[in-house]
Design a protein around this motif. Sequence first.
Motif, PDB file in Angstrom:
ATOM      1  N   TRP A  83       0.839  -1.195   0.000  1.00  0.00           N
ATOM      2  CA  TRP A  83       0.000   0.000   0.000  1.00  0.00           C
ATOM      3  C   TRP A  83       0.882   1.256   0.000  1.00  0.00           C
ATOM      4  O   TRP A  83       2.065   1.207   0.346  1.00  0.00           O
ATOM      5  N   THR A 127       0.168   5.825   0.280  1.00  0.00           N
ATOM      6  CA  THR A 127      -0.811   6.914   0.327  1.00  0.00           C
ATOM      7  C   THR A 127      -1.034   7.480  -1.073  1.00  0.00           C
ATOM      8  O   THR A 127      -0.082   7.681  -1.830  1.00  0.00           O
ATOM      9  N   LYS A 128      -2.289   7.710  -1.423  1.00  0.00           N
ATOM     10  CA  LYS A 128      -2.600   8.273  -2.737  1.00  0.00           C
ATOM     11  C   LYS A 128      -2.084   9.698  -2.859  1.00  0.00           C
ATOM     12  O   LYS A 128      -1.510  10.089  -3.879  1.00  0.00           O
ATOM     13  N   ASN A 129      -2.301  10.480  -1.820  1.00  0.00           N
ATOM     14  CA  ASN A 129      -1.882  11.879  -1.808  1.00  0.00           C
ATOM     15  C   ASN A 129      -1.021  12.141  -0.578  1.00  0.00           C
ATOM     16  O   ASN A 129      -1.071  11.388   0.404  1.00  0.00           O
ATOM     17  N   ARG A 168       4.486  11.349   2.684  1.00  0.00           N
ATOM     18  CA  ARG A 168       3.843  10.144   2.172  1.00  0.00           C
ATOM     19  C   ARG A 168       4.336   8.947   2.972  1.00  0.00           C
ATOM     20  O   ARG A 168       5.396   9.017   3.607  1.00  0.00           O
ATOM     21  N   GLU A 220      -8.614  -1.008  -1.848  1.00  0.00           N
ATOM     22  CA  GLU A 220      -9.328   0.234  -2.124  1.00  0.00           C
ATOM     23  C   GLU A 220     -10.005   0.768  -0.869  1.00  0.00           C
ATOM     24  O   GLU A 220      -9.986   1.975  -0.592  1.00  0.00           O
ATOM     25  N   VAL A 258      -7.068   1.980   1.644  1.00  0.00           N
ATOM     26  CA  VAL A 258      -6.411   3.228   1.262  1.00  0.00           C
ATOM     27  C   VAL A 258      -7.334   4.426   1.469  1.00  0.00           C
ATOM     28  O   VAL A 258      -6.891   5.524   1.808  1.00  0.00           O
ATOM     29  N   SER A 259      -8.644   4.214   1.292  1.00  0.00           N
ATOM     30  CA  SER A 259      -9.596   5.320   1.462  1.00  0.00           C
ATOM     31  C   SER A 259      -9.634   5.817   2.908  1.00  0.00           C
ATOM     32  O   SER A 259     -10.045   6.941   3.175  1.00  0.00           O
TER      33      SER A 259
END
Length: 323
Positions: A103, A105-107, A125, A158, A161-162
């Motif tokens: 995993w 972080t997306k942002n 991050r 998904e 991570v959210s």
Amino acid sequence: MGFLGKQLLNVVEWKQEDENALFWKWDNDEIKKGSRLIIRPGQDAIFLHNGKIEGEFADDGDYDIESDIIPFLSTLKAFKFGFNTPMRAEVLFVNTKELLVKWGTKNAINLPAAHLGLPGGMPIRAFGTFSCAVADHEILIEKIAGVKKTFTVDDVKERIVSRLDQLLMKWIGKEGRDMFNLQMNAYDIANGIQEELDTEMQKIGIGITSFNIESFSYPEEIKKMQEKAAAQSMVGDVNKYQQIAFADSMTNGNGGGSVAGDMASMQMGMVMGQQMVANMQMQNQAAPQMGQAAGGAVPKFCPNCGTPTNGSKFCGNCGTKLA
């Protein structure tokens, strides 16, 4: 008739082409006479009828459904196959293995850092891994399998991570943690996040068995600040700097012959010279004092006859020189 007999047979199995799938629902809900069930290692087979669990089978092997499976189904155990009467039941295969997922972080997560002149926060991050596995068949069937044919670790990822941004912000922001050295607290941060994620994912029958933070990534300008601070700290400690330079010269230059070795030798020589000069100065300052003490002291009694000297340089009784 032999041809028709073969046409009526079917094999209920999950070949599991996708190793990341957590469950898979068998396509054909008509199980014909003579059909077989194949359960592979790391799989459970669950028979469903009208959405209700009829039986669960965990031992891998090859089974005759009519003789080995039906007798153990709760409401279908009296079912009798006929030429045109296939048993209507769904079979859900569950992957029982623990799956490892990477995993990130997306942002970037903005940590409060107004004291650093960053009103918008310091962006970082994080990256790592987590492991998941099916924890509760009934909840999984009720929440997920009823509307999906399959469910993979990507679906789990998904959901994970959210939630990560909020959880990382919460656990990083615990009182007393140094935002410039988060790796030191990575274990505690990860444990707190795992506990909350597991509680959340148990609601759909999935357990988060481990959660690890491998690294935190800082902005480039923050990295440069850290490197500069570390360099200044090392140079400020002269003894440590010289010891490291000398050790480096011995390793890279075999004691000499390299620029680093020459510089280290010069530095060591300068330090040794400074120490020698300081020692000589201390000795020169102490010498007159020692001479005065040794040359001017007069004993209170004559060492030859024991007569009191009264401060004289010669004994008044035997004439012995006293100083």
